[in-house]
Design a protein around this motif. Structure first.
Motif, mmCIF file in Angstrom:
data_model
loop_
_atom_site.group_PDB
_atom_site.id
_atom_site.type_symbol
_atom_site.label_atom_id
_atom_site.label_comp_id
_atom_site.label_asym_id
_atom_site.label_seq_id
_atom_site.Cartn_x
_atom_site.Cartn_y
_atom_site.Cartn_z
ATOM 1 N N ALA A 8 -15.522 12.034 1.310
ATOM 2 C CA ALA A 8 -15.162 13.445 1.156
ATOM 3 C C ALA A 8 -14.678 14.065 2.459
ATOM 4 O O ALA A 8 -14.084 15.140 2.456
ATOM 5 N N ASN A 9 -14.928 13.392 3.586
ATOM 6 C CA ASN A 9 -14.440 13.872 4.881
ATOM 7 C C ASN A 9 -12.988 13.482 5.130
ATOM 8 O O ASN A 9 -12.315 14.075 5.976
ATOM 9 N N MET A 10 -12.486 12.500 4.391
ATOM 10 C CA MET A 10 -11.141 11.971 4.622
ATOM 11 C C MET A 10 -10.129 12.421 3.575
ATOM 12 O O MET A 10 -8.935 12.521 3.866
ATOM 13 N N TYR A 11 -10.608 12.653 2.359
ATOM 14 C CA TYR A 11 -9.705 12.969 1.249
ATOM 15 C C TYR A 11 -10.142 14.257 0.559
ATOM 16 O O TYR A 11 -11.316 14.609 0.541
ATOM 17 N N GLY B 27 -12.015 3.525 -3.186
ATOM 18 C CA GLY B 27 -12.016 3.316 -4.628
ATOM 19 C C GLY B 27 -12.694 4.440 -5.384
ATOM 20 O O GLY B 27 -12.346 4.735 -6.526
ATOM 21 N N ALA B 28 -13.679 5.101 -4.736
ATOM 22 C CA ALA B 28 -14.334 6.257 -5.371
ATOM 23 C C ALA B 28 -13.347 7.415 -5.494
ATOM 24 O O ALA B 28 -13.335 8.128 -6.501
ATOM 25 N N TRP B 29 -12.532 7.611 -4.461
ATOM 26 C CA TRP B 29 -11.516 8.668 -4.491
ATOM 27 C C TRP B 29 -10.486 8.413 -5.588
ATOM 28 O O TRP B 29 -10.143 9.301 -6.363
ATOM 29 N N ASN C 161 -27.373 7.299 6.595
ATOM 30 C CA ASN C 161 -26.851 6.943 7.911
ATOM 31 C C ASN C 161 -25.383 6.547 7.845
ATOM 32 O O ASN C 161 -24.901 5.795 8.699
ATOM 33 N N ASP C 162 -24.672 7.030 6.845
ATOM 34 C CA ASP C 162 -23.249 6.710 6.683
ATOM 35 C C ASP C 162 -22.444 7.425 7.770
ATOM 36 O O ASP C 162 -22.375 8.650 7.812
ATOM 37 N N ARG C 163 -21.808 6.628 8.651
ATOM 38 C CA ARG C 163 -20.991 7.201 9.720
ATOM 39 C C ARG C 163 -19.502 7.183 9.372
ATOM 40 O O ARG C 163 -18.687 7.740 10.101
ATOM 41 N N VAL C 164 -19.138 6.542 8.278
ATOM 42 C CA VAL C 164 -17.750 6.534 7.812
ATOM 43 C C VAL C 164 -17.482 7.768 6.963
ATOM 44 O O VAL C 164 -16.479 8.468 7.140
ATOM 45 N N ALA C 165 -18.371 8.033 6.029
ATOM 46 C CA ALA C 165 -18.299 9.217 5.163
ATOM 47 C C ALA C 165 -19.615 9.965 5.316
ATOM 48 O O ALA C 165 -20.571 9.708 4.576
ATOM 49 N N TYR D 53 0.832 -1.197 0.000
ATOM 50 C CA TYR D 53 0.000 0.000 0.000
ATOM 51 C C TYR D 53 0.871 1.254 0.000
ATOM 52 O O TYR D 53 1.851 1.347 0.736
ATOM 53 N N SER D 54 0.499 2.242 -0.821
ATOM 54 C CA SER D 54 1.349 3.420 -0.973
ATOM 55 C C SER D 54 0.653 4.740 -0.626
ATOM 56 O O SER D 54 1.189 5.802 -0.887
ATOM 57 N N GLY D 55 -0.562 4.677 -0.098
ATOM 58 C CA GLY D 55 -1.239 5.896 0.310
ATOM 59 C C GLY D 55 -2.090 6.547 -0.759
ATOM 60 O O GLY D 55 -2.639 7.616 -0.543
ATOM 61 N N GLY D 56 -2.198 5.925 -1.905
ATOM 62 C CA GLY D 56 -3.071 6.430 -2.964
ATOM 63 C C GLY D 56 -2.379 6.634 -4.291
ATOM 64 O O GLY D 56 -2.937 6.335 -5.345
#
Length: 217
Positions: free
Chosen positions: A134-137, A110-112, A156-160, A75-78
């Motif tokens: 969108a809250n993370m990236y 994967g959307a990002w 009810n998405d609590r991740v994003a 994994y390389s961070g994106g």
């Protein structure tokens, strides 16, 4: 559902591919969630998206990012994962030189990655962005967004959180020349647990069908 191995930037990329009979069939690439949080090409959302595009007559590819399953690398961070996605798209285009359209569909991380690929590959004509984090990236690279597409998430998405997704959609709506369709699945969390998965896929199916109909008029 043949297994294929693709030559990627860090070695082989493990993938699954179904080739449509129509030589001019559109192509679609599926992108899975975060590799460090259990994301694989066999994720239920990704697999359901894959089956949706297959059913609509696309030549469809899903694959594991580097370090996942039998894909080589770490994994390389994106940045590396974006390179993996580009290699996978190159591969499916090589086998479908007469494809009429090119789509990408990504879930969460994967959307990002998918939206970044969209900015770099003008041949991509449509996208499905499921639960974009969108809250993370930072999605500000979508200026302007080069293609119309569907963004879909759960209320009810609590991740994003939905508020961040709505903010992203609002910014994209301000751009001219594209149409961003936004659907929220009432009561659904990030992973579209039953019975919400069927509703989400129905929305995706309907959207893809409408776009294909518009493009063939």
């Amino acid at each position: 559902m043949p297994e294929v191995m693709i030559n990627g930037p860090e070695g082989r990329i493990e993938a699954r591919y179904l080739h449509a009979q129509d030589p001019g069939a559109p192509i679609a690439l599926m992108l899975h969630p975060h590799p460090q949080h259990g994301g694989t090409m066999n994720n239920k959302v990704v697999y359901s998206l894959y089956q949706t595009f297959v059913a609509r007559g696309f030549s469809t590819l899903r694959f594991n990012f580097r370090g996942v399953g039998r894909s080589q690398g770490v994994y390389s961070g994106g940045e590396g994962e974006l390179s993996d996605a580009a290699s996978a798209l190159d591969w499916v285009q090589t086998y479908n030189p007469n494809a009429r359209f090119c789509w990408i569909a990504g879930f969460s991380f994967g959307a990002w990655i998918g939206m970044q690929l969209l900015m770099r590959r003008p041949e991509i004509t449509g996208f499905i962005s499921v639960s974009p984090p969108a809250n993370m990236y930072d999605f500000s690279f979508l200026a302007p967004c080069p293609s119309s597409g569907l963004i879909i998430n759960g209320t009810n998405d609590r991740v994003a959180p939905p508020a961040d997704t709505r903010s992203l959609v609002s910014k994209l709506h301000e751009q001219k020349g594209i149409t961003i369709t936004h659907e929220e699945i009432e009561g659904s969390g990030h992973f579209f647990e039953e019975p919400h998965m069927e509703t989400m896929i129905d929305n995706v199916t309907g959207y893809v069908k409408r776009r294909l109909t518009e493009n063939t008029r």
